[in-house]
Design a protein around this motif. Sequence first.
Motif, PDB file in Angstrom:
ATOM      1  N   ILE A   5       0.853  -1.171   0.000  1.00 12.16           N
ATOM      2  CA  ILE A   5       0.000   0.000   0.000  1.00 12.16           C
ATOM      3  C   ILE A   5       0.897   1.231   0.000  1.00 12.16           C
ATOM      4  N   CYS A   6       0.447   2.288  -0.645  1.00  9.00           N
ATOM      5  CA  CYS A   6       1.177   3.554  -0.567  1.00  9.00           C
ATOM      6  C   CYS A   6       0.184   4.692  -0.454  1.00  9.00           C
ATOM      7  N   MET A   7       0.668   5.811   0.072  1.00 10.05           N
ATOM      8  CA  MET A   7      -0.154   6.987   0.243  1.00 10.05           C
ATOM      9  C   MET A   7       0.662   8.212  -0.136  1.00 10.05           C
ATOM     10  N   VAL A   8      -0.001   9.180  -0.772  1.00  6.43           N
ATOM     11  CA  VAL A   8       0.583  10.487  -1.033  1.00  6.43           C
ATOM     12  C   VAL A   8      -0.433  11.507  -0.529  1.00  6.43           C
ATOM     13  N   GLU A   9       0.033  12.434   0.306  1.00  4.21           N
ATOM     14  CA  GLU A   9      -0.815  13.501   0.833  1.00  4.21           C
ATOM     15  C   GLU A   9      -0.287  14.831   0.300  1.00  4.21           C
ATOM     16  N   LEU A  10      -1.201  15.655  -0.221  1.00  2.00           N
ATOM     17  CA  LEU A  10      -0.796  16.900  -0.877  1.00  2.00           C
ATOM     18  C   LEU A  10      -1.548  18.099  -0.302  1.00  2.00           C
ATOM     19  N   THR A  11      -0.969  19.288  -0.458  1.00  2.00           N
ATOM     20  CA  THR A  11      -1.616  20.518   0.000  1.00  2.00           C
ATOM     21  C   THR A  11      -2.577  21.082  -1.028  1.00  2.00           C
ATOM     22  N   SER A  12      -2.561  20.576  -2.245  1.00  2.00           N
ATOM     23  CA  SER A  12      -3.433  21.066  -3.315  1.00  2.00           C
ATOM     24  C   SER A  12      -4.425  19.983  -3.717  1.00  2.00           C
ATOM     25  N   ILE A  13      -5.703  20.336  -3.687  1.00  2.00           N
ATOM     26  CA  ILE A  13      -6.744  19.388  -4.089  1.00  2.00           C
ATOM     27  C   ILE A  13      -6.656  19.108  -5.589  1.00  2.00           C
ATOM     28  N   ALA A  14      -6.510  20.153  -6.393  1.00  2.00           N
ATOM     29  CA  ALA A  14      -6.417  19.965  -7.845  1.00  2.00           C
ATOM     30  C   ALA A  14      -5.223  19.085  -8.204  1.00  2.00           C
ATOM     31  N   ARG A  15      -4.059  19.367  -7.619  1.00  2.00           N
ATOM     32  CA  ARG A  15      -2.873  18.544  -7.914  1.00  2.00           C
ATOM     33  C   ARG A  15      -3.054  17.148  -7.341  1.00  2.00           C
ATOM     34  N   GLY A  16      -3.787  17.013  -6.255  1.00  2.28           N
ATOM     35  CA  GLY A  16      -4.036  15.696  -5.682  1.00  2.28           C
ATOM     36  C   GLY A  16      -4.847  14.813  -6.612  1.00  2.28           C
ATOM     37  N   ILE A  17      -5.879  15.373  -7.206  1.00  2.00           N
ATOM     38  CA  ILE A  17      -6.700  14.607  -8.146  1.00  2.00           C
ATOM     39  C   ILE A  17      -5.877  14.227  -9.370  1.00  2.00           C
ATOM     40  N   GLU A  18      -5.087  15.155  -9.867  1.00  2.00           N
ATOM     41  CA  GLU A  18      -4.213  14.874 -11.010  1.00  2.00           C
ATOM     42  C   GLU A  18      -3.178  13.805 -10.644  1.00  2.00           C
ATOM     43  N   THR A  19      -2.650  13.882  -9.441  1.00  2.00           N
ATOM     44  CA  THR A  19      -1.671  12.896  -8.967  1.00  2.00           C
ATOM     45  C   THR A  19      -2.294  11.516  -8.881  1.00  2.00           C
ATOM     46  N   SER A  20      -3.531  11.426  -8.385  1.00  2.00           N
ATOM     47  CA  SER A  20      -4.181  10.116  -8.300  1.00  2.00           C
ATOM     48  C   SER A  20      -4.357   9.505  -9.687  1.00  2.00           C
ATOM     49  N   ASP A  21      -4.691  10.335 -10.662  1.00  2.00           N
ATOM     50  CA  ASP A  21      -4.840   9.855 -12.035  1.00  2.00           C
ATOM     51  C   ASP A  21      -3.516   9.308 -12.565  1.00  2.00           C
ATOM     52  N   ASP A  22      -2.429  10.041 -12.322  1.00  2.00           N
ATOM     53  CA  ASP A  22      -1.110   9.574 -12.768  1.00  2.00           C
ATOM     54  C   ASP A  22      -0.714   8.264 -12.090  1.00  2.00           C
ATOM     55  N   MET A  23      -1.019   8.155 -10.799  1.00  2.00           N
ATOM     56  CA  MET A  23      -0.665   6.939 -10.069  1.00  2.00           C
ATOM     57  C   MET A  23      -1.401   5.727 -10.619  1.00  2.00           C
ATOM     58  N   ILE A  24      -2.680   5.880 -10.905  1.00  2.00           N
ATOM     59  CA  ILE A  24      -3.487   4.776 -11.430  1.00  2.00           C
ATOM     60  C   ILE A  24      -3.021   4.387 -12.828  1.00  2.00           C
ATOM     61  N   LYS A  25      -2.661   5.371 -13.637  1.00  2.00           N
ATOM     62  CA  LYS A  25      -2.209   5.099 -15.004  1.00  2.00           C
ATOM     63  C   LYS A  25      -0.795   4.522 -15.048  1.00  2.00           C
ATOM     64  N   ALA A  26      -0.003   4.752 -14.002  1.00  2.00           N
ATOM     65  CA  ALA A  26       1.395   4.316 -13.990  1.00  2.00           C
ATOM     66  C   ALA A  26       1.538   2.814 -13.751  1.00  2.00           C
ATOM     67  N   THR A  36     -10.486  14.459  -0.272  1.00  2.00           N
ATOM     68  CA  THR A  36     -10.017  15.616   0.479  1.00  2.00           C
ATOM     69  C   THR A  36      -9.900  15.211   1.939  1.00  2.00           C
ATOM     70  N   VAL A  37      -8.964  15.838   2.623  1.00  2.00           N
ATOM     71  CA  VAL A  37      -8.789  15.640   4.056  1.00  2.00           C
ATOM     72  C   VAL A  37      -8.607  17.009   4.698  1.00  2.00           C
ATOM     73  N   CYS A  38      -8.908  17.073   5.967  1.00  2.00           N
ATOM     74  CA  CYS A  38      -8.756  18.336   6.695  1.00  2.00           C
ATOM     75  C   CYS A  38      -7.275  18.643   6.864  1.00  2.00           C
ATOM     76  N   PRO A  39      -6.859  19.843   6.870  1.00  2.00           N
ATOM     77  CA  PRO A  39      -7.569  21.068   6.505  1.00  2.00           C
ATOM     78  C   PRO A  39      -7.282  21.446   5.060  1.00  2.00           C
ATOM     79  N   GLY A  40      -8.131  21.048   4.149  1.00  2.00           N
ATOM     80  CA  GLY A  40      -8.027  21.423   2.744  1.00  2.00           C
ATOM     81  C   GLY A  40      -6.921  20.748   1.965  1.00  2.00           C
ATOM     82  N   LYS A  41      -6.579  19.514   2.327  1.00  2.00           N
ATOM     83  CA  LYS A  41      -5.554  18.767   1.610  1.00  2.00           C
ATOM     84  C   LYS A  41      -6.227  17.650   0.804  1.00  2.00           C
TER      85      LYS A  41
END
Length: 179
Positions: A5-26, A36-41
């Motif tokens: 299992i792996c996890m990536v936590e980001l400060t940007s919601i937009a970049r987080g969604i884009e990152t999840s797409d890249d991870m799934i495609k990779a 999203t997670v508190c506070p706005g990540k």
Amino acid sequence: MGMAICMVELTSIARGIETSDDMIKAAQVTLLRGTTVCPGKYMVIVGGETGAVRAALEAGLAKGGEFIVDSLLIPNVHEQLFPAIAGTQEVVDPQAIGVVEFYSIASAIKAADVAAKAAQVTLIEVRTGYAVGGKGYFTLTGDVGAVRAAVAAAEKQSELYIGSTVIPRPSKQVLESLL
């Protein structure tokens, strides 16, 4: 190879969604949680074969760049961790309850894996950041001795540990609220 299992936590919601797409495609991985997670990540958790999860993590770190707050990789993860994170764990015979809380999502996930490997317990849920101020915690059940052993093992994980409790005979209402 085993499951990981792996996890990536980001400060940007937009970049987080884009990152999840890249991870799934990779790589051939399963998205366990992208939210999203508190506070706005934003947090992405994927699982699968260890090699594929490593590739997905590398893609996530590359795409996330300066927006990454935290990440983790756990190879040879306990099989209960996937359904506990996804909120799909079935608990057949709830007994004593253990709760372990951390200031970080990654710390809670690591400690839940340690606890599940330490004793004959059932992970109920791994709560990751949403509606808990960005914290992480997990709940588990089993006989009192096993729950105490699992909680003690998780406490030794202790990175950003807040506290824990073991309830030997929880009320029916509390059990129902956790299941």
